[in-house]
Motif scaffolding. Structure first.
Motif, PDB file in Angstrom:
ATOM      1  N   SER A 191      38.135  43.394  41.155  1.00 16.05           N
ATOM      2  CA  SER A 191      37.413  43.990  40.034  1.00 16.05           C
ATOM      3  C   SER A 191      38.315  44.944  39.253  1.00 16.05           C
ATOM      4  N   THR A 230      35.187  46.988  29.403  1.00 15.84           N
ATOM      5  CA  THR A 230      34.600  45.819  30.068  1.00 15.84           C
ATOM      6  C   THR A 230      35.051  45.750  31.524  1.00 15.84           C
ATOM      7  N   ARG A 231      34.135  45.357  32.402  1.00 20.18           N
ATOM      8  CA  ARG A 231      34.473  45.091  33.804  1.00 20.18           C
ATOM      9  C   ARG A 231      34.556  43.582  34.000  1.00 20.18           C
ATOM     10  N   LYS A 281      38.755  47.229  35.277  1.00 20.53           N
ATOM     11  CA  LYS A 281      38.170  47.735  34.033  1.00 20.53           C
ATOM     12  C   LYS A 281      39.233  47.636  32.945  1.00 20.53           C
ATOM     13  N   GLU A 325      28.609  53.211  36.357  1.00 20.09           N
ATOM     14  CA  GLU A 325      29.750  53.397  37.240  1.00 20.09           C
ATOM     15  C   GLU A 325      29.332  53.829  38.640  1.00 20.09           C
ATOM     16  N   VAL A 370      39.577  48.903  39.975  1.00 17.69           N
ATOM     17  CA  VAL A 370      38.638  50.022  40.017  1.00 17.69           C
ATOM     18  C   VAL A 370      38.630  50.770  41.338  1.00 17.69           C
ATOM     19  N   GLU A 420      28.105  50.836  40.476  1.00 16.74           N
ATOM     20  CA  GLU A 420      29.211  49.937  40.791  1.00 16.74           C
ATOM     21  C   GLU A 420      30.073  50.474  41.920  1.00 16.74           C
TER      22      GLU A 420
END
Length: 436
Positions: free
Chosen positions: A68, A55-56, A70, A118, A92, A121
Protein backbone atom coordinates in the motif's frame (compact mmCIF):
# COMPACT_ATOMS: atom_id res chain seq x y z
CA UNK A 1 23.58 21.87 12.40
CA UNK A 2 22.75 21.53 15.83
CA UNK A 3 19.95 19.21 15.16
CA UNK A 4 20.51 17.86 11.73
CA UNK A 5 20.04 14.47 13.02
CA UNK A 6 21.52 12.93 15.69
CA UNK A 7 21.89 9.45 14.49
CA UNK A 8 22.80 7.47 13.81
CA UNK A 9 22.20 4.22 12.59
CA UNK A 10 19.95 1.25 12.95
CA UNK A 11 20.82 0.00 16.29
CA UNK A 12 23.74 2.28 16.19
CA UNK A 13 24.02 5.72 14.79
CA UNK A 14 23.35 5.23 11.72
CA UNK A 15 23.91 1.68 11.32
CA UNK A 16 20.96 1.29 9.06
CA UNK A 17 20.24 -1.96 7.32
CA UNK A 18 22.61 -2.50 4.45
CA UNK A 19 21.51 -1.23 1.09
CA UNK A 20 22.91 -1.69 -2.38
CA UNK A 21 26.49 -1.12 -1.66
CA UNK A 22 24.91 1.12 0.24
CA UNK A 23 23.52 2.27 -0.96
CA UNK A 24 20.28 3.26 0.25
CA UNK A 25 16.75 2.51 -0.30
CA UNK A 26 16.91 0.22 2.69
CA UNK A 27 15.97 -2.92 0.90
CA UNK A 28 16.22 -4.97 4.08
CA UNK A 29 12.85 -3.88 5.47
CA UNK A 30 10.22 -6.61 5.53
CA UNK A 31 7.21 -4.94 3.94
CA UNK A 32 3.70 -6.23 4.46
CA UNK A 33 2.73 -8.36 1.52
CA UNK A 34 -0.70 -7.96 -0.02
CA UNK A 35 -0.76 -9.94 -3.26
CA UNK A 36 -3.09 -8.58 -5.89
CA UNK A 37 -5.94 -10.72 -7.10
CA UNK A 38 -5.57 -9.47 -10.65
CA UNK A 39 -4.90 -10.85 -14.08
CA UNK A 40 -2.28 -9.52 -16.40
CA UNK A 41 -4.73 -7.47 -18.43
CA UNK A 42 -7.23 -5.03 -16.99
CA UNK A 43 -9.46 -2.19 -18.02
CA UNK A 44 -8.77 1.24 -16.55
CA UNK A 45 -11.82 2.81 -14.99
CA UNK A 46 -12.78 6.00 -16.82
CA UNK A 47 -11.70 9.21 -15.12
CA UNK A 48 -9.28 7.51 -12.75
CA UNK A 49 -6.16 8.86 -14.50
CA UNK A 50 -4.12 10.81 -13.85
CA UNK A 51 -4.08 9.80 -10.16
CA UNK A 52 -4.50 12.68 -7.76
CA UNK A 53 -2.00 13.51 -5.02
CA UNK A 54 -3.26 11.80 -1.86
CA UNK A 55 -4.59 8.72 -3.67
CA UNK A 56 -4.01 5.35 -1.98
CA UNK A 57 -3.16 2.44 -4.25
CA UNK A 58 -1.23 -0.84 -4.26
CA UNK A 59 2.24 -0.63 -5.81
CA UNK A 60 4.69 -3.30 -6.93
CA UNK A 61 7.96 -2.86 -5.00
CA UNK A 62 11.42 -4.15 -5.84
CA UNK A 63 10.54 -7.49 -4.18
CA UNK A 64 7.87 -7.99 -6.90
CA UNK A 65 5.10 -7.87 -4.28
CA UNK A 66 2.35 -5.30 -3.91
CA UNK A 67 2.28 -2.87 -0.98
CA UNK A 68 0.00 0.00 0.00
CA UNK A 69 1.27 3.46 -0.98
CA UNK A 70 0.08 7.05 -0.92
CA UNK A 71 0.74 9.33 -3.91
CA UNK A 72 2.84 12.25 -2.68
CA UNK A 73 3.56 14.00 -5.99
CA UNK A 74 3.23 13.43 -9.71
CA UNK A 75 4.97 14.69 -12.83
CA UNK A 76 4.11 14.52 -16.51
CA UNK A 77 6.30 12.45 -18.78
CA UNK A 78 7.89 14.21 -21.73
CA UNK A 79 6.14 13.53 -25.05
CA UNK A 80 3.45 11.55 -23.26
CA UNK A 81 -0.32 11.60 -23.53
CA UNK A 82 -2.67 13.42 -21.16
CA UNK A 83 -2.54 10.55 -18.65
CA UNK A 84 1.18 9.76 -18.91
CA UNK A 85 2.57 10.55 -15.47
CA UNK A 86 4.95 9.00 -13.03
CA UNK A 87 4.20 9.16 -9.32
CA UNK A 88 6.22 9.77 -6.18
CA UNK A 89 4.84 7.40 -3.54
CA UNK A 90 5.17 6.75 0.18
CA UNK A 91 4.85 3.16 1.47
CA UNK A 92 2.32 3.87 4.19
CA UNK A 93 3.62 1.54 6.90
CA UNK A 94 7.23 2.55 6.59
CA UNK A 95 9.83 5.27 7.00
CA UNK A 96 10.06 7.99 4.36
CA UNK A 97 13.48 6.75 3.31
CA UNK A 98 11.70 4.21 1.08
CA UNK A 99 9.75 6.87 -0.87
CA UNK A 100 10.41 6.74 -4.62
CA UNK A 101 9.21 7.61 -8.12
CA UNK A 102 7.29 4.76 -9.80
CA UNK A 103 5.87 4.15 -13.26
CA UNK A 104 2.17 3.74 -13.89
CA UNK A 105 2.61 0.05 -14.74
CA UNK A 106 3.82 -0.61 -11.17
CA UNK A 107 0.45 0.48 -9.76
CA UNK A 108 -2.61 -1.76 -9.39
CA UNK A 109 -5.32 0.65 -10.57
CA UNK A 110 -8.12 -1.68 -9.42
CA UNK A 111 -7.01 -0.96 -5.85
CA UNK A 112 -7.27 2.83 -6.08
CA UNK A 113 -8.79 4.50 -3.02
CA UNK A 114 -9.33 8.22 -2.61
CA UNK A 115 -10.10 10.20 0.56
CA UNK A 116 -9.38 7.26 2.85
CA UNK A 117 -9.79 7.88 6.56
CA UNK A 118 -6.16 7.62 7.68
CA UNK A 119 -6.96 6.43 11.20
CA UNK A 120 -9.16 3.63 9.88
CA UNK A 121 -6.53 2.66 7.31
CA UNK A 122 -3.70 2.67 9.83
CA UNK A 123 -5.74 0.40 12.10
CA UNK A 124 -6.48 -1.97 9.23
CA UNK A 125 -2.81 -2.05 8.21
CA UNK A 126 -1.85 -2.78 11.79
CA UNK A 127 -4.15 -5.80 11.87
CA UNK A 128 -2.37 -7.27 8.83
CA UNK A 129 1.03 -7.14 10.49
CA UNK A 130 2.66 -9.87 12.49
CA UNK A 131 3.95 -8.98 15.96
CA UNK A 132 7.53 -8.99 14.62
CA UNK A 133 6.64 -6.63 11.77
CA UNK A 134 4.82 -4.30 14.19
CA UNK A 135 7.88 -4.15 16.46
CA UNK A 136 10.13 -3.50 13.46
CA UNK A 137 7.97 -0.55 12.40
CA UNK A 138 7.83 0.85 15.93
CA UNK A 139 11.63 0.81 16.02
CA UNK A 140 12.09 2.53 12.68
CA UNK A 141 9.19 4.94 12.33
CA UNK A 142 9.91 7.53 15.01
CA UNK A 143 10.76 10.47 12.79
CA UNK A 144 12.64 12.65 15.27
CA UNK A 145 10.39 15.71 14.94
CA UNK A 146 9.01 15.79 18.47
CA UNK A 147 10.04 19.44 18.81
CA UNK A 148 7.79 20.62 15.95
CA UNK A 149 4.22 21.80 16.34
CA UNK A 150 1.65 20.48 13.87
CA UNK A 151 1.90 23.47 11.49
CA UNK A 152 5.71 23.37 11.42
CA UNK A 153 5.69 19.61 10.86
CA UNK A 154 3.33 19.99 7.87
CA UNK A 155 5.54 22.74 6.45
CA UNK A 156 8.65 20.58 6.88
CA UNK A 157 7.05 17.55 5.25
CA UNK A 158 5.72 19.62 2.36
CA UNK A 159 9.10 21.21 1.68
CA UNK A 160 11.04 17.95 1.91
CA UNK A 161 8.43 15.48 0.64
CA UNK A 162 10.24 14.61 -2.61
CA UNK A 163 13.86 13.54 -2.78
CA UNK A 164 15.65 15.96 -5.07
CA UNK A 165 18.82 13.89 -5.52
CA UNK A 166 18.26 10.19 -6.23
CA UNK A 167 21.84 8.90 -6.05
CA UNK A 168 25.36 10.12 -5.33
CA UNK A 169 28.78 8.80 -6.23
CA UNK A 170 31.31 8.99 -3.41
CA UNK A 171 34.65 7.29 -3.89
CA UNK A 172 34.05 3.73 -5.08
CA UNK A 173 30.39 3.71 -4.03
CA UNK A 174 27.21 4.69 -5.79
CA UNK A 175 24.65 5.34 -3.05
CA UNK A 176 20.88 5.72 -3.19
CA UNK A 177 19.76 8.65 -1.07
CA UNK A 178 17.02 8.58 1.55
CA UNK A 179 15.84 12.15 2.02
CA UNK A 180 15.66 15.63 0.57
CA UNK A 181 18.68 17.93 1.01
CA UNK A 182 18.55 21.67 0.19
CA UNK A 183 21.35 21.87 -2.35
CA UNK A 184 21.76 25.18 -4.18
CA UNK A 185 19.10 25.78 -6.89
CA UNK A 186 21.51 25.11 -9.75
CA UNK A 187 21.65 21.45 -8.66
CA UNK A 188 17.88 20.98 -8.38
CA UNK A 189 17.65 19.29 -11.79
CA UNK A 190 20.41 16.75 -11.01
CA UNK A 191 19.18 13.28 -10.15
CA UNK A 192 22.76 12.24 -9.45
CA UNK A 193 25.67 14.16 -7.92
CA UNK A 194 29.37 13.28 -7.91
CA UNK A 195 31.35 14.02 -4.74
CA UNK A 196 35.09 14.25 -4.28
CA UNK A 197 35.53 11.90 -1.34
CA UNK A 198 38.37 13.97 0.12
CA UNK A 199 37.30 17.65 -0.18
CA UNK A 200 33.54 16.88 -0.60
CA UNK A 201 33.07 19.26 -3.53
CA UNK A 202 30.12 18.05 -5.60
CA UNK A 203 29.50 18.17 -9.35
CA UNK A 204 26.77 17.34 -11.84
CA UNK A 205 28.80 15.21 -14.24
CA UNK A 206 31.30 12.39 -14.04
CA UNK A 207 33.73 14.21 -16.34
CA UNK A 208 33.78 17.17 -13.97
CA UNK A 209 34.68 14.86 -11.09
CA UNK A 210 37.44 13.21 -13.11
CA UNK A 211 38.98 16.59 -13.96
CA UNK A 212 38.66 17.67 -10.33
CA UNK A 213 40.37 14.52 -9.02
CA UNK A 214 43.40 15.21 -11.19
CA UNK A 215 43.82 18.56 -9.44
CA UNK A 216 42.66 17.84 -5.88
CA UNK A 217 45.69 17.25 -3.66
CA UNK A 218 43.74 16.28 -0.49
CA UNK A 219 43.96 12.66 0.63
CA UNK A 220 42.20 13.09 3.99
CA UNK A 221 39.77 15.53 5.66
CA UNK A 222 41.23 19.05 6.04
CA UNK A 223 41.83 18.96 9.78
CA UNK A 224 44.03 17.58 12.55
CA UNK A 225 44.38 13.83 12.92
CA UNK A 226 43.61 13.15 16.58
CA UNK A 227 43.32 9.35 16.54
CA UNK A 228 44.98 6.55 14.59
CA UNK A 229 44.56 2.87 15.43
CA UNK A 230 45.35 0.36 12.71
CA UNK A 231 43.51 1.48 9.59
CA UNK A 232 41.06 3.70 11.50
CA UNK A 233 41.67 7.41 11.79
CA UNK A 234 39.74 10.35 13.24
CA UNK A 235 40.16 13.95 12.10
CA UNK A 236 38.93 17.04 13.90
CA UNK A 237 37.72 19.71 11.45
CA UNK A 238 36.90 23.22 12.66
CA UNK A 239 33.80 24.60 10.91
CA UNK A 240 35.17 28.12 11.08
CA UNK A 241 38.51 27.23 9.49
CA UNK A 242 37.06 24.86 6.89
CA UNK A 243 33.69 26.36 6.06
CA UNK A 244 33.20 25.00 2.52
CA UNK A 245 34.18 21.45 3.50
CA UNK A 246 31.86 21.35 6.51
CA UNK A 247 28.94 22.92 4.64
CA UNK A 248 29.37 20.32 1.90
CA UNK A 249 29.46 17.64 4.59
CA UNK A 250 26.11 18.92 5.88
CA UNK A 251 24.57 18.80 2.40
CA UNK A 252 25.81 15.22 2.03
CA UNK A 253 24.66 14.13 5.49
CA UNK A 254 21.18 15.61 5.02
CA UNK A 255 20.57 13.12 2.20
CA UNK A 256 20.52 10.40 4.88
CA UNK A 257 19.08 12.31 7.85
CA UNK A 258 15.43 13.28 8.08
CA UNK A 259 15.40 16.39 10.21
CA UNK A 260 13.98 19.87 10.23
CA UNK A 261 16.89 22.13 9.36
CA UNK A 262 20.23 22.21 7.64
CA UNK A 263 22.27 24.84 9.45
CA UNK A 264 24.71 26.95 7.51
CA UNK A 265 26.46 28.51 10.51
CA UNK A 266 29.15 25.86 10.78
CA UNK A 267 31.53 28.24 12.59
CA UNK A 268 30.16 27.17 15.97
CA UNK A 269 30.83 23.47 15.45
CA UNK A 270 33.65 20.96 15.42
CA UNK A 271 33.35 17.94 13.13
CA UNK A 272 34.93 14.58 13.88
CA UNK A 273 35.44 12.60 10.68
CA UNK A 274 36.05 8.85 10.97
CA UNK A 275 38.07 7.35 8.12
CA UNK A 276 39.29 4.01 6.85
CA UNK A 277 42.85 4.50 5.59
CA UNK A 278 44.70 2.71 2.81
CA UNK A 279 47.45 3.55 0.32
CA UNK A 280 45.03 5.78 -1.65
CA UNK A 281 44.13 7.98 1.31
CA UNK A 282 41.70 8.30 4.22
CA UNK A 283 38.15 7.50 3.13
CA UNK A 284 35.28 8.94 5.16
CA UNK A 285 33.18 6.34 6.96
CA UNK A 286 31.03 8.67 9.05
CA UNK A 287 31.19 11.63 11.38
CA UNK A 288 29.70 13.41 14.33
CA UNK A 289 29.59 17.11 15.11
CA UNK A 290 29.53 18.95 18.42
CA UNK A 291 29.17 22.54 19.50
CA UNK A 292 32.36 24.25 20.54
CA UNK A 293 30.55 25.56 23.61
CA UNK A 294 27.31 23.99 24.82
CA UNK A 295 25.43 25.25 27.85
CA UNK A 296 23.26 22.12 27.83
CA UNK A 297 26.21 19.69 28.08
CA UNK A 298 25.66 18.44 24.53
CA UNK A 299 28.66 16.40 23.43
CA UNK A 300 27.18 15.50 20.04
CA UNK A 301 24.93 17.38 17.63
CA UNK A 302 24.68 15.22 14.50
CA UNK A 303 25.96 11.74 13.79
CA UNK A 304 25.97 9.62 10.67
CA UNK A 305 27.60 6.47 9.38
CA UNK A 306 27.50 6.50 5.58
CA UNK A 307 25.34 3.66 4.24
CA UNK A 308 28.17 1.57 2.68
CA UNK A 309 29.79 1.28 6.12
CA UNK A 310 26.75 0.54 8.24
CA UNK A 311 26.30 -2.60 10.31
CA UNK A 312 30.03 -2.71 11.02
CA UNK A 313 30.04 -1.10 14.46
CA UNK A 314 31.16 2.36 13.35
CA UNK A 315 28.10 4.12 14.76
CA UNK A 316 28.75 2.66 18.20
CA UNK A 317 32.38 3.69 17.84
CA UNK A 318 31.38 7.29 17.10
CA UNK A 319 29.13 7.46 20.16
CA UNK A 320 31.86 5.98 22.36
CA UNK A 321 34.38 8.44 20.91
CA UNK A 322 32.15 11.41 21.80
CA UNK A 323 32.10 10.25 25.43
CA UNK A 324 35.88 9.79 25.49
CA UNK A 325 36.19 13.44 24.45
CA UNK A 326 33.84 14.39 27.29
CA UNK A 327 36.03 12.49 29.74
CA UNK A 328 39.07 14.38 28.47
CA UNK A 329 37.17 17.62 29.05
CA UNK A 330 36.21 16.53 32.56
CA UNK A 331 32.49 16.95 31.76
CA UNK A 332 29.38 14.84 31.49
CA UNK A 333 27.82 14.74 28.05
CA UNK A 334 24.56 13.98 26.31
CA UNK A 335 23.46 14.01 22.65
CA UNK A 336 21.46 16.97 21.39
CA UNK A 337 17.71 16.44 21.31
CA UNK A 338 15.58 15.41 19.65
CA UNK A 339 17.31 12.19 18.66
CA UNK A 340 16.45 10.60 15.36
CA UNK A 341 14.68 7.24 15.26
CA UNK A 342 17.93 5.36 14.78
CA UNK A 343 19.87 7.61 17.10
CA UNK A 344 17.62 6.83 20.03
CA UNK A 345 18.08 3.10 19.49
CA UNK A 346 21.82 3.55 19.22
CA UNK A 347 22.18 5.56 22.39
CA UNK A 348 19.94 3.25 24.39
CA UNK A 349 22.15 0.36 23.33
CA UNK A 350 25.35 2.23 24.21
CA UNK A 351 24.11 3.41 27.62
CA UNK A 352 22.82 -0.08 28.44
CA UNK A 353 26.11 -1.82 27.64
CA UNK A 354 28.32 0.71 29.45
CA UNK A 355 26.20 0.86 32.59
CA UNK A 356 25.54 -2.87 32.90
CA UNK A 357 29.21 -3.70 32.37
CA UNK A 358 30.03 -1.51 35.38
CA UNK A 359 27.19 -2.89 37.51
CA UNK A 360 28.32 -6.45 36.82
CA UNK A 361 31.86 -5.72 37.97
CA UNK A 362 30.95 -3.48 40.91
CA UNK A 363 30.41 -5.53 44.04
CA UNK A 364 29.25 -2.79 46.41
CA UNK A 365 26.51 -0.17 46.19
CA UNK A 366 27.00 2.52 43.58
CA UNK A 367 25.11 5.77 43.04
CA UNK A 368 23.89 7.34 39.82
CA UNK A 369 26.30 10.23 40.39
CA UNK A 370 29.21 7.78 40.69
CA UNK A 371 28.11 6.08 37.48
CA UNK A 372 27.96 9.49 35.79
CA UNK A 373 31.46 10.41 37.00
CA UNK A 374 32.86 7.10 35.72
CA UNK A 375 31.20 7.17 32.29
CA UNK A 376 30.66 10.90 31.50
CA UNK A 377 27.03 9.97 30.81
CA UNK A 378 24.57 12.57 32.09
CA UNK A 379 22.68 11.48 35.21
CA UNK A 380 19.29 11.94 33.49
CA UNK A 381 20.32 9.50 30.74
CA UNK A 382 21.53 6.97 33.31
CA UNK A 383 18.28 7.21 35.24
CA UNK A 384 16.07 6.89 32.14
CA UNK A 385 18.11 3.91 30.87
CA UNK A 386 17.91 2.03 34.17
CA UNK A 387 14.20 2.82 34.48
CA UNK A 388 13.64 1.55 30.94
CA UNK A 389 15.39 -1.69 31.97
CA UNK A 390 13.34 -1.79 35.20
CA UNK A 391 16.51 -1.79 37.26
CA UNK A 392 15.55 1.20 39.42
CA UNK A 393 13.41 1.15 42.54
CA UNK A 394 12.36 4.11 44.66
CA UNK A 395 12.98 3.39 48.35
CA UNK A 396 12.79 5.71 51.33
CA UNK A 397 12.90 8.84 49.22
CA UNK A 398 15.76 7.84 46.96
CA UNK A 399 16.46 5.71 43.90
CA UNK A 400 18.06 2.30 44.42
CA UNK A 401 19.67 0.24 41.65
CA UNK A 402 18.73 -3.45 41.52
CA UNK A 403 21.64 -5.40 40.08
CA UNK A 404 20.71 -9.07 40.01
CA UNK A 405 23.48 -10.75 37.91
CA UNK A 406 21.04 -12.90 35.92
CA UNK A 407 18.90 -9.88 35.04
CA UNK A 408 22.00 -7.90 34.01
CA UNK A 409 23.19 -10.74 31.78
CA UNK A 410 19.79 -10.93 30.11
CA UNK A 411 19.74 -7.20 29.37
CA UNK A 412 23.34 -7.25 28.12
CA UNK A 413 22.55 -10.06 25.71
CA UNK A 414 19.54 -8.13 24.41
CA UNK A 415 21.67 -4.98 23.93
CA UNK A 416 23.92 -6.77 21.43
CA UNK A 417 27.60 -6.36 20.71
CA UNK A 418 29.42 -3.21 21.68
CA UNK A 419 31.11 -2.74 18.32
CA UNK A 420 34.58 -1.35 17.78
CA UNK A 421 36.36 -0.12 20.89
CA UNK A 422 38.11 3.22 21.20
CA UNK A 423 41.76 2.73 22.19
CA UNK A 424 42.11 5.76 24.46
CA UNK A 425 45.90 5.49 24.40
CA UNK A 426 45.77 6.43 20.68
CA UNK A 427 43.72 9.59 21.27
CA UNK A 428 45.87 12.72 21.10
CA UNK A 429 43.57 15.68 21.63
CA UNK A 430 43.33 19.02 23.36
CA UNK A 431 39.82 20.31 24.24
CA UNK A 432 38.75 23.33 22.20
CA UNK A 433 38.70 25.84 25.07
CA UNK A 434 42.38 25.09 25.73
CA UNK A 435 43.23 25.45 22.05
CA UNK A 436 41.84 28.98 21.98
Amino acid sequence: MGSLENTTENGEPMDLPPCNGVGGGDSSFALVETPPEKGLSRKIKPGILPLEVGTRVMCKWRDNKYHSVKVIERRKLNNGGPNDYEYYVHYVEFNRRLDEWVKLEQLDLDSVEADVDEKVEDKAASLKMTRHQKRKIDETHVEGHEELDAASLREHEEFTKVKNIATIELGRYEIETWYFSPFPPEYSDSLKLYFCEFCLNFMKRKEQLQRHMRKCDLKHPPGDEIYRSGTLSMFEVDGKKNKVYTQNLCYLAKLFLDHKTLYYDVDLFLFYILCECDDRGCHMVGYFSKEKHSEESYNLACILTLPPYQRKGYGKFLIAFSYELSKKEGKVGTPERPLSDLGLLSYRGYWTRVLLDILKKHKSNISIKELSDMTAIKADDILSTLQNLELIQYRKGQHAICADPKVLDRHLKAAGRGGLEVDVSKLIWTPYKEQS
